[in-house]
Design a protein around this motif. Structure first.
Motif, PDB file in Angstrom:
ATOM      1  N   GLU A 138       1.662   1.826  -3.598  1.00  0.00           N
ATOM      2  CA  GLU A 138       0.462   2.179  -4.368  1.00  0.00           C
ATOM      3  C   GLU A 138       0.010   3.607  -4.075  1.00  0.00           C
ATOM      4  O   GLU A 138      -0.464   4.324  -4.965  1.00  0.00           O
ATOM      5  N   ARG A 165      -1.025   6.635  -6.663  1.00  0.00           N
ATOM      6  CA  ARG A 165      -2.352   7.233  -6.635  1.00  0.00           C
ATOM      7  C   ARG A 165      -2.278   8.739  -6.407  1.00  0.00           C
ATOM      8  O   ARG A 165      -3.099   9.500  -6.925  1.00  0.00           O
ATOM      9  N   ARG A 217       3.487  -1.334  -8.781  1.00  0.00           N
ATOM     10  CA  ARG A 217       2.700  -0.574  -7.804  1.00  0.00           C
ATOM     11  C   ARG A 217       3.055   0.907  -7.827  1.00  0.00           C
ATOM     12  O   ARG A 217       2.203   1.773  -7.605  1.00  0.00           O
ATOM     13  N   TYR A 226       0.825  -1.214   0.000  1.00  0.00           N
ATOM     14  CA  TYR A 226       0.000   0.000   0.000  1.00  0.00           C
ATOM     15  C   TYR A 226       0.860   1.266   0.000  1.00  0.00           C
ATOM     16  O   TYR A 226       0.507   2.259  -0.633  1.00  0.00           O
TER      17      TYR A 226
END
Length: 342
Positions: free
Chosen positions: A63, A67, A113, A60
């Motif tokens: 990622e 994002r 990612r 995460y």
């Protein structure tokens, strides 16, 4: 914001780097929309260096950067990630793996990612002495750049701080271009020695945990520290009691220096050792802005730095996390270190 080159890599990085792990649950939860806004705010303030790892919340932390900035935005920033913990195995805790097959595969997954290839800096995450002594490991390190996974490769030492022997071994190899380690007022060694050794070889230096888990910026009380359930709770039993005792003397020494407690702690890291970038953790805009403004303050005077070193020397033997092996090496090789400028 001040910028400097990370060792000989040619990467121009902000002196204050953003530790993405503070947004992945390791320092308490942060809603994703707030995390994305904070990352974008960091860039607006001049931060271009973002440090993460594949193991942070099982990918995460990588990622989140993609994002926040998108593929085009990722080209503007310098990204450092870490690989070496096999969280894909779903074992708790994740085992460390440094074999060629795994590291190359993990690098590819990180690139996906992060929506970035090659990654600016891939750091091998907390390798053991056994791994660092294995020549096949160093051949794998070379492949990471040769096959286009990374522009540059470094090593992040830890999770413990007693890592001087690790640093000595890895700095003997010319393949490492950066080294990351813990360094702050409460944990001065072996970080200060590692920084001098690395800088003398043109290896980039990245300091983390500049605020000693919240003690040095007064973002946590002793009562709160005793009830932590996040990443900071991994400290050895009694460390926070020791840290707050030492900080009571440190605070008196820093009383007349300009800035907030958190800014003074950052000034120590920047002013007392050859550090290219220091990674901060922040969960809100005000705290992040405060940290960055430390760069506008005058350097700590040498007398203050000297006194802070004396306080550390006075109390380090009592620390539950005393870097005993590193201190022993430093004492044994003190004259040699002095002769070669460490």
């Amino acid at each position: 914001m001040d910028y400097r080159f990370l060792g000989r890599t040619g990467l121009r990085v902000s002196r204050i780097g953003f530790g993405v792990y503070s947004l992945t649950g390791l320092y308490g939860s942060v809603p994703e929309e707030d995390a994305i806004e904070l990352l974008r705010y960091a860039e607006r303030l001049g931060i271009n260096f973002f440090d993460t790892a594949d193991v942070y919340a099982n990918g995460y932390g990588e990622e989140l950067l993609c994002r926040a900035f998108g593929e085009r935005g990722m080209a503007r920033i310098v990204v450092a990630t870490k690989i070496g913990y096999d969280f894909y195995s779903r074992r708790t805790p994740p085992p460390r793996r440094y074999d060629e097959t795994y590291l190359l595969w993990a690098s590819e997954k990180s690139s996906e990612r992060l929506c970035k290839k090659p990654i600016d800096l891939i750091q091998i995450h907390n390798p053991s002495l056994h791994v660092l002594r294995d020549m096949s490991f160093w051949k794998t390190v070379e492949r990471l750049t040769e096959e286009g996974f990374a522009k540059h490769v470094g090593v992040a030492l830890g999770p413990e701080t007693d890592v001087l022997e690790h640093a000595i071994i890895l700095l003997q190899h010319g393949r490492v271009e950066s080294i990351q380690f813990v360094y702050n007022i409460l944990e001065q060694e072996p970080g200060a020695t590692i920084a001098r050794m690395a800088a003398s070889r043109g290896v980039g230096t990245i300091a983390r945990v500049p605020h000693g888990g919240g003690v040095l910026d007064e973002s946590i009380t002793l009562a709160e520290a005793r009830n932590l359930s996040d990443h900071r709770s991994l400290r050895r039993n009694g460390w926070y009691e020791w840290a707050f005792k030492v900080y009571s003397e440190v605070k008196n020494v820093l009383e007349n220096a300009p800035g907030t407690p958190g800014q003074k702690a950052l000034r120590f890291v920047i002013d007392s050792a050859p550090i290219d970038a220091v990674i901060v953790v922040a969960k809100n805009k005000d705290r992040l802005k405060e940290y960055i403004e430390a760069l506008e303050l005058p350097p700590l005077v040498n007398d203050i730095i000297r006194t802070l070193r004396e306080i550390y020397t006075k109390y380090v033997e009592e620390s539950p996390e005393k870097p005993a092996k590193s201190l022993s090496i430093m004492r044994t090789w003190a004259s040699v270190f002095e002769q070669i400028g460490y």
